[in-house]
Design a protein around this motif. Structure first.
Motif, PDB file in Angstrom:
ATOM      1  N   GLU A   1       0.010  12.102  14.307  1.00 53.75           N
ATOM      2  CA  GLU A   1       1.265  11.563  13.769  1.00 53.75           C
ATOM      3  C   GLU A   1       2.242  12.689  13.468  1.00 53.75           C
ATOM      4  O   GLU A   1       3.462  12.545  13.665  1.00 53.75           O
ATOM      5  N   LEU A   2       1.716  13.838  13.005  1.00 59.17           N
ATOM      6  CA  LEU A   2       2.597  14.964  12.747  1.00 59.17           C
ATOM      7  C   LEU A   2       3.208  15.499  14.038  1.00 59.17           C
ATOM      8  O   LEU A   2       4.401  15.855  14.097  1.00 59.17           O
ATOM      9  N   ALA A   3       2.387  15.571  15.111  1.00 56.55           N
ATOM     10  CA  ALA A   3       2.916  16.052  16.390  1.00 56.55           C
ATOM     11  C   ALA A   3       3.960  15.104  16.933  1.00 56.55           C
ATOM     12  O   ALA A   3       5.001  15.513  17.476  1.00 56.55           O
ATOM     13  N   LEU A   4       3.727  13.797  16.799  1.00 56.64           N
ATOM     14  CA  LEU A   4       4.702  12.809  17.261  1.00 56.64           C
ATOM     15  C   LEU A   4       6.007  12.926  16.494  1.00 56.64           C
ATOM     16  O   LEU A   4       7.090  12.829  17.067  1.00 56.64           O
ATOM     17  N   ARG A   5       5.945  13.134  15.227  1.00 55.85           N
ATOM     18  CA  ARG A   5       7.164  13.257  14.423  1.00 55.85           C
ATOM     19  C   ARG A   5       7.960  14.487  14.816  1.00 55.85           C
ATOM     20  O   ARG A   5       9.189  14.447  14.916  1.00 55.85           O
ATOM     21  N   ALA A   6       7.222  15.593  15.060  1.00 51.61           N
ATOM     22  CA  ALA A   6       7.928  16.809  15.463  1.00 51.61           C
ATOM     23  C   ALA A   6       8.606  16.631  16.806  1.00 51.61           C
ATOM     24  O   ALA A   6       9.737  17.084  17.038  1.00 51.61           O
ATOM     25  N   LYS A   7       7.925  15.928  17.751  1.00 55.47           N
ATOM     26  CA  LYS A   7       8.508  15.688  19.068  1.00 55.47           C
ATOM     27  C   LYS A   7       9.754  14.832  18.970  1.00 55.47           C
ATOM     28  O   LYS A   7      10.780  15.077  19.628  1.00 55.47           O
ATOM     29  N   LEU A   8       9.717  13.809  18.115  1.00 60.43           N
ATOM     30  CA  LEU A   8      10.881  12.930  17.960  1.00 60.43           C
ATOM     31  C   LEU A   8      12.049  13.676  17.345  1.00 60.43           C
ATOM     32  O   LEU A   8      13.209  13.432  17.711  1.00 60.43           O
ATOM     33  N   ARG A   9      11.786  14.556  16.433  1.00 64.23           N
ATOM     34  CA  ARG A   9      12.872  15.306  15.823  1.00 64.23           C
ATOM     35  C   ARG A   9      13.526  16.262  16.828  1.00 64.23           C
ATOM     36  O   ARG A   9      14.740  16.480  16.777  1.00 64.23           O
ATOM     37  N   GLN A  10      12.698  16.843  17.720  1.00 65.78           N
ATOM     38  CA  GLN A  10      13.248  17.778  18.705  1.00 65.78           C
ATOM     39  C   GLN A  10      14.074  17.053  19.746  1.00 65.78           C
ATOM     40  O   GLN A  10      15.081  17.562  20.239  1.00 65.78           O
ATOM     41  N   GLU A  11      13.693  15.868  20.136  1.00 66.90           N
ATOM     42  CA  GLU A  11      14.360  15.148  21.211  1.00 66.90           C
ATOM     43  C   GLU A  11      15.307  14.062  20.706  1.00 66.90           C
ATOM     44  O   GLU A  11      15.723  13.191  21.456  1.00 66.90           O
ATOM     45  N   SER A  12      15.644  14.103  19.435  1.00 65.58           N
ATOM     46  CA  SER A  12      16.485  13.030  18.891  1.00 65.58           C
ATOM     47  C   SER A  12      17.881  13.038  19.472  1.00 65.58           C
ATOM     48  O   SER A  12      18.494  11.984  19.633  1.00 65.58           O
ATOM     49  N   ALA A  13      18.430  14.242  19.835  1.00 62.88           N
ATOM     50  CA  ALA A  13      19.799  14.303  20.364  1.00 62.88           C
ATOM     51  C   ALA A  13      19.877  14.637  21.837  1.00 62.88           C
ATOM     52  O   ALA A  13      20.951  14.573  22.436  1.00 62.88           O
ATOM     53  N   HIS A  14      18.767  15.096  22.492  1.00 58.38           N
ATOM     54  CA  HIS A  14      18.836  15.545  23.874  1.00 58.38           C
ATOM     55  C   HIS A  14      17.849  14.823  24.774  1.00 58.38           C
ATOM     56  O   HIS A  14      17.598  15.256  25.897  1.00 58.38           O
TER      57      HIS A  14
ATOM     58  N   ALA B   1       0.838  -1.203   0.000  1.00 52.44           N
ATOM     59  CA  ALA B   1       0.000   0.000   0.000  1.00 52.44           C
ATOM     60  C   ALA B   1       0.862   1.237   0.000  1.00 52.44           C
ATOM     61  O   ALA B   1       1.915   1.278   0.660  1.00 52.44           O
ATOM     62  N   ALA B   2       0.438   2.230  -0.686  1.00 51.46           N
ATOM     63  CA  ALA B   2       1.155   3.504  -0.715  1.00 51.46           C
ATOM     64  C   ALA B   2       0.855   4.304   0.552  1.00 51.46           C
ATOM     65  O   ALA B   2      -0.234   4.246   1.108  1.00 51.46           O
ATOM     66  N   LEU B   3       1.853   5.050   1.064  1.00 53.10           N
ATOM     67  CA  LEU B   3       1.676   5.873   2.258  1.00 53.10           C
ATOM     68  C   LEU B   3       0.772   7.068   1.965  1.00 53.10           C
ATOM     69  O   LEU B   3       0.997   7.798   0.991  1.00 53.10           O
ATOM     70  N   GLY B   4      -0.213   7.242   2.807  1.00 53.17           N
ATOM     71  CA  GLY B   4      -1.087   8.384   2.644  1.00 53.17           C
ATOM     72  C   GLY B   4      -0.646   9.573   3.488  1.00 53.17           C
ATOM     73  O   GLY B   4       0.406   9.543   4.141  1.00 53.17           O
ATOM     74  N   PRO B   5      -1.415  10.634   3.543  1.00 49.06           N
ATOM     75  CA  PRO B   5      -1.050  11.809   4.375  1.00 49.06           C
ATOM     76  C   PRO B   5      -1.131  11.472   5.860  1.00 49.06           C
ATOM     77  O   PRO B   5      -1.934  10.664   6.304  1.00 49.06           O
ATOM     78  N   LEU B   6      -0.198  12.080   6.705  1.00 49.13           N
ATOM     79  CA  LEU B   6      -0.156  11.854   8.142  1.00 49.13           C
ATOM     80  C   LEU B   6      -1.285  12.625   8.842  1.00 49.13           C
ATOM     81  O   LEU B   6      -1.656  13.743   8.439  1.00 49.13           O
ATOM     82  N   SER B   7      -1.750  12.013   9.912  1.00 50.21           N
ATOM     83  CA  SER B   7      -2.780  12.682  10.700  1.00 50.21           C
ATOM     84  C   SER B   7      -2.140  13.740  11.608  1.00 50.21           C
ATOM     85  O   SER B   7      -0.899  13.824  11.714  1.00 50.21           O
ATOM     86  N   ALA B   8      -2.941  14.535  12.273  1.00 46.49           N
ATOM     87  CA  ALA B   8      -2.405  15.579  13.165  1.00 46.49           C
ATOM     88  C   ALA B   8      -1.629  14.967  14.300  1.00 46.49           C
ATOM     89  O   ALA B   8      -0.562  15.469  14.715  1.00 46.49           O
TER      90      ALA B   8
END
Length: 272
Positions: free
Chosen positions: A249-262, A240-247
């Protein structure tokens, strides 16, 4: 008829030479009546004597060595392969018109009829001997002889007389002074041909042995079963092709990017 025997024991070469000198000149003239070509007749007779020399123990014990050579020479002269011989070229016809007419009548006969007529009315063999030499039954040889005589008499009516036909065949055969090679030449050619065939057979055998050895050396020693034909795999869900992320999922991705090194859960190397 064979050469006159003497009380002195002859060597094989001397006996062969005596047979050759006795038979070859007349046999070349007879074979000329079969082929109508002088060089072809000479080549057929020489080939027959070469074979006789190669098989001399067998020929020397034969009841009629001259008949053995004559039959072989006729077979060589009438062989279908003889037409490809390099010596097979048109010969000038006899000078006499009657000789040309008789030779043309002979050459128009089928080869078995021509051979039967020549043996019976030319050479003078009786009917059983003619049948044996032509490998036919006596009735078959008689039919061939009758039809051959009728065909010749149809073209030349005066030759319906068998005695006159016999005389004309003898005269036609002796018109051209055909000469055969010397017996020593024929013997040396036969021996040379045997040596060449022997060397060729040895070379062929060596080639076969070498090819067999190479095949045995390079051939596989076990059997590998060939892979089976490809089959389609069933039961796998389609990709299956990836569809658009939900709100969320977007918040989770942003949180992971911010805390990836700290992030507190990550272990960092402490310098010193």
């Amino acid at each position: 008829m064979t050469p006159r025997q003497t009380d002195v024991a002859l060597t094989p070469a001397q006996a062969f030479d005596a047979l050759y000198e006795f038979c070859a000149p007349a046999l070349v003239r007879q074979t000329y009546l079969l082929t109508g070509r002088r060089e072809s007749a000479r080549a057929a007779v020489e080939r027959a004597f070469e074979l006789a020399w190669q098989r001399w123990p067998e020929v020397a014990r034969d009841r009629d060595p001259a008949g053995w050579v004559r039959a072989t020479a006729y077979e060589c002269a009438l062989s279908p392969w003889h037409r490809f011989h390099p010596l097979r070229r048109p010969d000038p016809p006899p000078a006499d018109a009657k000789d040309r007419e008789l030779l043309d009548a002979l050459l128009r006969l089928p080869p078995p009829y021509r051979r039967t007529l020549l043996l019976y009315d030319g050479v003078g063999l009786d009917l059983p001997e003619t049948a044996a030499e032509t490998e036919a039954s006596t009735p078959a040889a008689a039919r061939r002889l009758t039809r051959a005589r009728a065909a010749v008499a149809e073209r030349i009516p005066e030759l319906a007389d068998c005695r006159l036909l016999h005389r004309r065949l003898a005269e036609l055969a002796s018109t051209d002074r055909l000469r055969a090679a010397r017996p020593t030449v024929v013997r040396s050619l036969g021996e040379r041909r045997v040596r060449l065939w022997t060397r060729a057979a040895i070379a062929l055998t060596a080639s076969v042995v070498g090819a067999t050895a190479l095949t045995l050396r390079t051939a596989p020693t076990h059997f590998d079963k060939p892979p089976g034909p490809a089959q389609a795999v069933r039961g796998v869900p389609p990709r299956a092709a990836l569809g658009p992320l939900s709100a969320k999922e977007l918040a989770l991705r942003a949180k992971l990017r911010q805390e990836s090194a700290h992030g507190p859960e990550r272990l960092l190397p402490v310098p010193g």
